[in-house]
Design a protein around this motif. Structure first.
Motif, mmCIF file in Angstrom:
data_model
loop_
_atom_site.group_PDB
_atom_site.id
_atom_site.type_symbol
_atom_site.label_atom_id
_atom_site.label_comp_id
_atom_site.label_asym_id
_atom_site.label_seq_id
_atom_site.Cartn_x
_atom_site.Cartn_y
_atom_site.Cartn_z
ATOM 1 N N ALA A 11 88.196 71.538 49.691
ATOM 2 C CA ALA A 11 88.896 71.109 50.902
ATOM 3 C C ALA A 11 90.202 70.377 50.601
ATOM 4 N N GLY A 12 90.392 69.893 49.389
ATOM 5 C CA GLY A 12 91.606 69.171 49.070
ATOM 6 C C GLY A 12 92.688 70.044 48.474
ATOM 7 N N THR A 13 92.359 71.292 48.206
ATOM 8 C CA THR A 13 93.348 72.198 47.651
ATOM 9 C C THR A 13 93.796 73.168 48.729
ATOM 10 N N MET A 14 94.939 73.777 48.510
ATOM 11 C CA MET A 14 95.479 74.707 49.495
ATOM 12 C C MET A 14 94.479 75.830 49.718
ATOM 13 N N PRO A 15 94.042 76.016 50.952
ATOM 14 C CA PRO A 15 93.058 77.066 51.203
ATOM 15 C C PRO A 15 93.698 78.442 51.154
ATOM 16 N N ALA A 16 93.026 79.353 50.522
ATOM 17 C CA ALA A 16 93.461 80.747 50.568
ATOM 18 C C ALA A 16 92.749 81.349 51.763
ATOM 19 N N SER A 17 93.494 81.873 52.700
ATOM 20 C CA SER A 17 92.903 82.315 53.953
ATOM 21 C C SER A 17 91.767 83.303 53.748
ATOM 22 N N SER A 18 91.798 84.065 52.683
ATOM 23 C CA SER A 18 90.744 85.049 52.459
ATOM 24 C C SER A 18 89.517 84.464 51.765
ATOM 25 N N SER A 19 89.644 83.300 51.124
ATOM 26 C CA SER A 19 88.525 82.773 50.355
ATOM 27 C C SER A 19 87.938 81.486 50.924
ATOM 28 N N SER A 20 88.395 81.046 52.068
ATOM 29 C CA SER A 20 87.845 79.836 52.659
ATOM 30 C C SER A 20 87.373 80.129 54.077
ATOM 31 N N THR A 21 86.458 79.299 54.545
ATOM 32 C CA THR A 21 85.953 79.484 55.899
ATOM 33 C C THR A 21 86.964 78.934 56.895
ATOM 34 N N ALA A 23 86.458 76.744 59.127
ATOM 35 C CA ALA A 23 86.281 75.288 59.193
ATOM 36 C C ALA A 23 86.967 74.583 58.023
ATOM 37 N N GLU A 24 86.900 75.173 56.830
ATOM 38 C CA GLU A 24 87.566 74.577 55.659
ATOM 39 C C GLU A 24 89.078 74.584 55.831
ATOM 40 N N ARG A 25 89.613 75.669 56.348
ATOM 41 C CA ARG A 25 91.066 75.739 56.578
ATOM 42 C C ARG A 25 91.490 74.714 57.625
ATOM 43 N N VAL A 59 97.072 63.306 64.930
ATOM 44 C CA VAL A 59 96.081 64.264 64.435
ATOM 45 C C VAL A 59 95.843 65.363 65.476
ATOM 46 N N PRO A 60 96.084 66.614 65.091
ATOM 47 C CA PRO A 60 95.838 67.721 66.022
ATOM 48 C C PRO A 60 94.345 68.015 66.133
ATOM 49 N N SER A 61 93.971 68.649 67.232
ATOM 50 C CA SER A 61 92.581 69.077 67.387
ATOM 51 C C SER A 61 92.347 70.294 66.497
ATOM 52 N N ARG A 62 91.102 70.591 66.252
ATOM 53 C CA ARG A 62 90.778 71.786 65.456
ATOM 54 C C ARG A 62 91.258 73.047 66.176
ATOM 55 N N GLN A 63 91.190 73.063 67.511
ATOM 56 C CA GLN A 63 91.660 74.234 68.252
ATOM 57 C C GLN A 63 93.174 74.395 68.113
ATOM 58 N N GLN A 64 93.918 73.293 68.153
ATOM 59 C CA GLN A 64 95.366 73.378 67.960
ATOM 60 C C GLN A 64 95.693 73.898 66.569
#
Length: 102
Positions: A11-21, A23-25, A59-64
């Protein structure tokens, strides 16, 4: 969740859109807009993004966050690694109410 200086589950590293969920992104990008004392995972990369860009926002919402991710993923597949600043530009354009006011 407890704040730690070590990334948990990536969760602290840049998420790769294909390899993270989704929620993690979402968690990663929300973290970059939170005060350091409120961060759930505190990595060097998250801190750099917060200091350079995220500190300008409440802090933005998760939906935003998900709305921004959806728009950027559709427009530019590798934006997270090549142009992470696009997240904040898109956040500002679509949700100007999140900009911190003095």
């Amino acid at each position: 969740m407890n704040r730690t200086d070590e990334p948990i589950g990536g969760a602290g590293t840049m998420p790769a859109s294909s390899s993270s969920t989704p929620a993690e992104r979402q968690e990663f990008w929300v973290n970059t807009c939170q005060e350091v004392s409120q961060m759930h995972v505190c990595s060097q990369h998250v801190l750099e993004l917060y200091q350079k860009h995220g500190c300008r926002f409440t802090v933005p919402s998760r939906q935003q966050v998900q709305d921004v991710l959806n728009a950027l993923d559709a427009a530019m597949p590798h934006w997270e690694k090549e142009h992470p600043e696009l997240f904040y530009q898109t956040l500002e354009l679509n949700f100007p109410e999140l900009i911190r006011r003095p």
